[in-house]
Design an enzyme around this catalytic site. Structure first.
Site, PDB file in Angstrom:
ATOM      1  CE  LYS A   1      -3.149  -2.398   3.114  1.00 40.88           C
ATOM      2  NZ  LYS A   1      -3.624  -2.417   4.536  1.00 40.88           N
ATOM      3  N   GLY A   2       2.108   1.094   0.447  1.00 39.12           N
ATOM      4  CA  GLY A   2       2.973   2.255   0.694  1.00 39.12           C
ATOM      5  C   GLY A   2       3.201   3.157  -0.503  1.00 39.12           C
TER       6      GLY A   2
ATOM      7  CD  GLU B   1       7.793  -0.432  -2.400  1.00 40.10           C
ATOM      8  OE1 GLU B   1       6.698   0.141  -2.236  1.00 40.10           O
ATOM      9  OE2 GLU B   1       8.071  -1.543  -1.918  1.00 40.10           O
ATOM     10  CG  ASP B   2       6.930   2.295   0.529  1.00 38.60           C
ATOM     11  OD1 ASP B   2       7.749   1.495   0.023  1.00 38.60           O
ATOM     12  OD2 ASP B   2       6.226   1.998   1.514  1.00 38.60           O
TER      13      ASP B   2
ATOM     14  CG  ASP C   1      15.412  -0.146   4.607  1.00 38.62           C
ATOM     15  OD1 ASP C   1      16.457   0.527   4.702  1.00 38.62           O
ATOM     16  OD2 ASP C   1      14.894  -0.683   5.582  1.00 38.62           O
TER      17      ASP C   1
ATOM     18  CE  LYS D   1      14.842   4.320   6.187  1.00 35.14           C
ATOM     19  NZ  LYS D   1      13.726   3.739   6.982  1.00 35.14           N
TER      20      LYS D   1
ATOM     21  CG  PHE E   1       9.969   3.450  11.258  1.00 36.44           C
ATOM     22  CD1 PHE E   1      10.104   2.336  10.432  1.00 36.44           C
ATOM     23  CD2 PHE E   1       8.696   3.893  11.574  1.00 36.44           C
ATOM     24  CE1 PHE E   1       8.995   1.677   9.935  1.00 36.44           C
ATOM     25  CE2 PHE E   1       7.575   3.231  11.082  1.00 36.44           C
ATOM     26  CZ  PHE E   1       7.725   2.124  10.262  1.00 36.44           C
TER      27      PHE E   1
ATOM     28  CG  ASP F   1       2.227   1.083   7.522  1.00 33.50           C
ATOM     29  OD1 ASP F   1       3.205   0.914   6.766  1.00 33.50           O
ATOM     30  OD2 ASP F   1       1.766   0.176   8.238  1.00 33.50           O
TER      31      ASP F   1
ATOM     32  NE  ARG G   1      -0.865   1.905   4.802  1.00 38.34           N
ATOM     33  CZ  ARG G   1       0.225   1.172   4.589  1.00 38.34           C
ATOM     34  NH1 ARG G   1       1.243   1.684   3.938  1.00 38.34           N
ATOM     35  NH2 ARG G   1       0.291  -0.077   5.015  1.00 38.34           N
TER      36      ARG G   1
HETATM   37  P1  5GP Z   1      13.491  -3.558   1.861  1.00 36.40           P
HETATM   38  O1  5GP Z   1      14.012  -2.639   0.780  1.00 36.40           O
HETATM   39  O2  5GP Z   1      14.362  -3.557   3.072  1.00 36.40           O
HETATM   40  O3  5GP Z   1      13.229  -4.944   1.362  1.00 36.40           O
HETATM   41  O4  5GP Z   1      12.090  -3.053   2.377  1.00 36.40           O
HETATM   42  C1  5GP Z   1      11.531  -1.858   1.980  1.00 36.40           C
HETATM   43  C2  5GP Z   1      10.167  -1.783   2.592  1.00 36.40           C
HETATM   44  O5  5GP Z   1      10.288  -1.693   4.025  1.00 36.40           O
HETATM   45  C3  5GP Z   1       9.428  -0.548   2.162  1.00 36.40           C
HETATM   46  O6  5GP Z   1       8.648  -0.784   1.010  1.00 36.40           O
HETATM   47  C4  5GP Z   1       8.568  -0.244   3.374  1.00 36.40           C
HETATM   48  O7  5GP Z   1       7.381  -0.984   3.292  1.00 36.40           O
HETATM   49  C5  5GP Z   1       9.391  -0.756   4.530  1.00 36.40           C
HETATM   50  N1  5GP Z   1      10.155   0.342   5.144  1.00 36.40           N
HETATM   51  C6  5GP Z   1      11.477   0.546   5.102  1.00 36.40           C
HETATM   52  N2  5GP Z   1      11.827   1.656   5.772  1.00 36.40           N
HETATM   53  C7  5GP Z   1      10.668   2.182   6.245  1.00 36.40           C
HETATM   54  C8  5GP Z   1      10.363   3.360   7.030  1.00 36.40           C
HETATM   55  O8  5GP Z   1      11.198   4.188   7.409  1.00 36.40           O
HETATM   56  N3  5GP Z   1       9.052   3.565   7.309  1.00 36.40           N
HETATM   57  C9  5GP Z   1       8.066   2.715   6.902  1.00 36.40           C
HETATM   58  N4  5GP Z   1       6.822   3.018   7.240  1.00 36.40           N
HETATM   59  N5  5GP Z   1       8.327   1.594   6.169  1.00 36.40           N
HETATM   60  C10 5GP Z   1       9.611   1.341   5.854  1.00 36.40           C
HETATM   61 MG    MG Z   2       6.569  -1.563   0.981  1.00 32.79          MG
END
Ligand code: 5GP
Ligand code: MG
Length: 180
Positions: A42-43, A98-99, A102, A130, A151, A158, A164
């Site tokens: 949803k992000g 995508e949001d 990370d 990030k 975070f 969220d 959100r």
């Molecule tokens: P990764 O890249 O580590 O596989 O995961 C990325 C996902 O982790 C993002 O799509 C999001 O859903 C979640 N995520 C990572 N950092 C944050 C943050 O600072 N805040 C929120 N709400 N979600 C995060």
């Molecule tokens: Mg996500």
């Protein structure tokens, strides 16, 4: 400002400017190609909605929802597709929206899965990047902002499904975690 927010990292005007700038980059690459903008639910939904409206040429939209688990620094774990895109992406120019990028493991797994459907191209647009300086299994093709490793909530992001709808990106107060 929402009382659970410690400080605002990216405000509404700053976000609007960054999305416009990113849209100009995407327009330069995709005008006339009818790209399919797939929102990662949803992000990614708020960014997706703003980005598509900043593009002044024909695009199509779609949505995907996935849940990732078992991810670590050695493997991409397992990705369960909860909702596949409704469009046939074979032969399409696809942009995943995508949001946050990370560790990159969830996006890498998603890209891997979507590539099996043979799109013409598949690029990734993220609102935030990030873990800068850390080697990732995937890099963003387009991004609005870099962010430190804290975070964040708002603008689609969220904490326990809340925040959100905040129109800015902020850092949550400590008591907002404890209070839930
Ligand atoms: P990764 O890249 O580590 O596989 O995961 C990325 C996902 O982790 C993002 O799509 C999001 O859903 C979640 N995520 C990572 N950092 C944050 C943050 O600072 N805040 C929120 N709400 N979600 C995060
Ligand atoms: Mg996500």
């Amino acid at each position: 400002m929402n009382t659970d927010i410690e400080r605002i990292l990216f405000g509404q005007a700053q976000i609007a400017g960054a999305v416009q700038q990113l849209a100009a980059e995407i327009a330069a690459d995709y005008r006339g190609k009818n790209p399919l903008l797939i929102c990662v639910l949803k992000g990614g939904s708020v960014f997706h909605a703003d980005l598509m409206r900043a593009l002044d040429f024909p695009v199509e939209i779609d949505f995907i929802a996935a849940r990732s688990y078992g991810m670590n620094s050695h493997s991409t774990g397992t990705l369960e597709i909860l909702k596949p895109p409704s469009a046939d992406i074979s032969g399409r120019e696809v942009i995943l929206v995508e949001d946050i990028l990370d560790t990159g493991f969830s996006l890498a797994a998603l890209v891997h899965t979507l590539l099996e459907k043979k799109p013409v191209s598949l690029k990734v647009a993220v609102f935030l990047d990030k873990m800068l300086g850390v080697q990732k299994p995937i890099e963003a093709d387009y991004k609005c902002f870099d962010a430190d490793n804290e975070f964040l909530v708002g603008y689609g992001l969220d904490y326990a499904e809340r925040y959100r709808n905040l129109p800015y990106v902020g850092v949550l107060k400590r008591e907002a975690y404890n209070g839930n």
